[in-house]
Scaffold this motif. Structure first.
Motif, mmCIF file in Angstrom:
data_model
loop_
_atom_site.group_PDB
_atom_site.id
_atom_site.type_symbol
_atom_site.label_atom_id
_atom_site.label_comp_id
_atom_site.label_asym_id
_atom_site.label_seq_id
_atom_site.Cartn_x
_atom_site.Cartn_y
_atom_site.Cartn_z
ATOM 1 N N LEU A 9 0.813 -1.215 0.000
ATOM 2 C CA LEU A 9 0.000 0.000 0.000
ATOM 3 C C LEU A 9 0.848 1.267 0.000
ATOM 4 O O LEU A 9 0.417 2.309 -0.496
ATOM 5 C CB LEU A 9 -0.939 0.003 1.206
ATOM 6 C CG LEU A 9 -1.976 -1.130 1.258
ATOM 7 C CD1 LEU A 9 -2.876 -0.953 2.475
ATOM 8 C CD2 LEU A 9 -2.806 -1.184 -0.008
ATOM 9 N N THR A 10 2.050 1.185 0.553
ATOM 10 C CA THR A 10 2.923 2.358 0.598
ATOM 11 C C THR A 10 3.978 2.345 -0.509
ATOM 12 O O THR A 10 4.903 3.147 -0.495
ATOM 13 C CB THR A 10 3.625 2.454 1.965
ATOM 14 O OG1 THR A 10 4.390 1.258 2.195
ATOM 15 C CG2 THR A 10 2.611 2.625 3.087
ATOM 16 N N HIS A 11 3.820 1.415 -1.463
ATOM 17 C CA HIS A 11 4.663 1.358 -2.662
ATOM 18 C C HIS A 11 6.101 0.910 -2.406
ATOM 19 O O HIS A 11 6.948 1.071 -3.279
ATOM 20 C CB HIS A 11 4.676 2.708 -3.405
ATOM 21 C CG HIS A 11 3.307 3.216 -3.730
ATOM 22 N ND1 HIS A 11 2.934 4.527 -3.495
ATOM 23 C CD2 HIS A 11 2.222 2.618 -4.238
ATOM 24 C CE1 HIS A 11 1.676 4.696 -3.870
ATOM 25 N NE2 HIS A 11 1.219 3.550 -4.322
ATOM 26 N N ARG A 12 6.382 0.367 -1.216
ATOM 27 C CA ARG A 12 7.703 -0.229 -1.052
ATOM 28 C C ARG A 12 7.839 -1.461 -1.955
ATOM 29 O O ARG A 12 8.917 -1.748 -2.453
ATOM 30 C CB ARG A 12 7.960 -0.611 0.420
ATOM 31 C CG ARG A 12 8.003 0.568 1.367
ATOM 32 C CD ARG A 12 8.736 0.248 2.668
ATOM 33 N NE ARG A 12 8.323 -0.978 3.298
ATOM 34 C CZ ARG A 12 7.263 -1.106 4.107
ATOM 35 N NH1 ARG A 12 6.497 -0.052 4.344
ATOM 36 N NH2 ARG A 12 6.978 -2.265 4.667
ATOM 37 N N TYR A 13 6.734 -2.154 -2.119
ATOM 38 C CA TYR A 13 6.633 -3.179 -3.149
ATOM 39 C C TYR A 13 5.782 -2.574 -4.261
ATOM 40 O O TYR A 13 4.597 -2.309 -4.073
ATOM 41 C CB TYR A 13 5.945 -4.444 -2.638
ATOM 42 C CG TYR A 13 6.685 -5.223 -1.574
ATOM 43 C CD1 TYR A 13 8.053 -5.072 -1.371
ATOM 44 C CD2 TYR A 13 6.005 -6.125 -0.768
ATOM 45 C CE1 TYR A 13 8.727 -5.793 -0.390
ATOM 46 C CE2 TYR A 13 6.663 -6.856 0.211
ATOM 47 C CZ TYR A 13 8.019 -6.692 0.399
ATOM 48 O OH TYR A 13 8.670 -7.403 1.376
ATOM 49 N N ALA A 14 6.389 -2.338 -5.395
ATOM 50 C CA ALA A 14 5.674 -1.693 -6.497
ATOM 51 C C ALA A 14 4.935 -2.720 -7.345
ATOM 52 O O ALA A 14 5.287 -3.910 -7.367
ATOM 53 C CB ALA A 14 6.655 -0.918 -7.366
ATOM 54 N N GLY A 15 3.919 -2.260 -8.054
ATOM 55 C CA GLY A 15 3.195 -3.129 -8.955
ATOM 56 C C GLY A 15 4.139 -3.720 -9.991
ATOM 57 O O GLY A 15 4.930 -3.007 -10.602
ATOM 58 N N GLY A 16 4.059 -5.032 -10.180
ATOM 59 C CA GLY A 16 4.939 -5.718 -11.116
ATOM 60 C C GLY A 16 6.153 -6.349 -10.463
ATOM 61 O O GLY A 16 6.834 -7.169 -11.085
ATOM 62 N N ASP A 17 6.439 -5.979 -9.196
ATOM 63 C CA ASP A 17 7.560 -6.599 -8.478
ATOM 64 C C ASP A 17 7.246 -8.054 -8.165
ATOM 65 O O ASP A 17 6.085 -8.413 -7.889
ATOM 66 C CB ASP A 17 7.828 -5.872 -7.156
ATOM 67 C CG ASP A 17 8.532 -4.542 -7.334
ATOM 68 O OD1 ASP A 17 8.911 -4.231 -8.473
ATOM 69 O OD2 ASP A 17 8.688 -3.817 -6.334
ATOM 70 N N LEU A 18 8.260 -8.887 -8.173
ATOM 71 C CA LEU A 18 8.131 -10.275 -7.753
ATOM 72 C C LEU A 18 8.878 -10.409 -6.431
ATOM 73 O O LEU A 18 10.099 -10.236 -6.386
ATOM 74 C CB LEU A 18 8.712 -11.224 -8.801
ATOM 75 C CG LEU A 18 8.473 -12.722 -8.574
ATOM 76 C CD1 LEU A 18 6.976 -13.036 -8.654
ATOM 77 C CD2 LEU A 18 9.239 -13.554 -9.596
ATOM 78 N N VAL A 19 8.134 -10.676 -5.368
ATOM 79 C CA VAL A 19 8.701 -10.724 -4.018
ATOM 80 C C VAL A 19 8.719 -12.168 -3.542
ATOM 81 O O VAL A 19 7.719 -12.884 -3.663
ATOM 82 C CB VAL A 19 7.865 -9.862 -3.049
ATOM 83 C CG1 VAL A 19 8.483 -9.869 -1.663
ATOM 84 C CG2 VAL A 19 7.747 -8.436 -3.575
#
Length: 221
Positions: free
Chosen positions: A23-33
């Motif tokens: 929600l705070t964009h530390r993980y951005a859309g499209g990232d693979l975590v």
């Protein structure tokens, strides 16, 4: 006897950590975590992380790929449109119902809304020293109070989900001082309509407020 309440489970902590990162964009859309990344960040094993990711997948925030990790689902134009449209339906309806309630119920609700609006105004008046997260929290609680006044728990849960989704749609820098001041004015109009028992004005004030949000998000409807 130990009467202390147990803390959140490992799964709950992993869920909260990963969701906040999304929600705070530390993980951005499209990232693979990977599960390992989250496990290391929270300090838990991979099993609770896996359970947390299943919850996030059910909410539409991630897509799981076995042995690869979790893809952070990018925000789509359709999702932006759907969130704004659903907020319009839910909040116009519940604001109208709040304005139609009895005088005592309206006065009690208005008192709670006044407190939250004062908290928002204080952050605006503080200028550069203001806490935008505190402003956003009071903003969210303001709307939630109106929806909760309907007594419909399903609508409250839906609202919480919509605001979570909207949070990750907001671009950095959207919360300008001018936008925050305008937001306070729009919330004041909603409060006054509810307090005055005018359902038509309450629905109209919500429409104006969410119209502003729609433009900021680039919604098409």
């Amino acid at each position: 006897m130990d009467t202390t309440s147990p803390g959140p489970s490992a799964t709950d902590r992993a869920y909260a950590y990963a969701k906040d990162a999304i929600l705070t964009h530390r993980y951005a859309g499209g990232d693979l975590v990977s599960e390992g990344d989250i496990a290391a960040g929270v300090g838990v094993s991979r099993t609770p992380v896996r359970e947390a990711l299943l919850r996030l997948q059910a909410e539409g925030l991630v897509r799981l790929y076995p042995k690869r990790g979790a893809l952070i689902v990018p925000v789509s134009r359709e999702e932006v449109d759907d969130v704004v449209e659903t907020r319009r339906l839910v909040e116009a309806h519940t604001a109208g119902r709040a304005a139609e309630s009895g005088a005592e119920a309206r006065a009690e609700l208005a008192g709670r809304l006044e407190g939250l609006l004062s908290a928002m105004r204080a952050e605006v008046d503080a200028g550069e020293r203001g806490d935008k997260r505190a402003f956003m929290s009071a903003d969210r609680r303001f709307h939630r109070e109106i929806i909760a006044a309907s007594g419909n728990g399903i609508l409250v849960g839906l609202y919480d989900s919509l605001r979570d989704r909207q949070l990750r749609m907001m671009e950095e820098g959207t919360r300008t001082a001018a936008r925050m001041r305008r937001s306070v004015e729009e919330h004041q109009a909603i409060l006054e309509a509810v307090r005055d028992g005018d359902p038509g004005a309450a629905r109209a004030a919500v429409s104006v407020h969410l119209g502003t949000a729609a433009r900021l998000l680039g919604a098409r409807r």
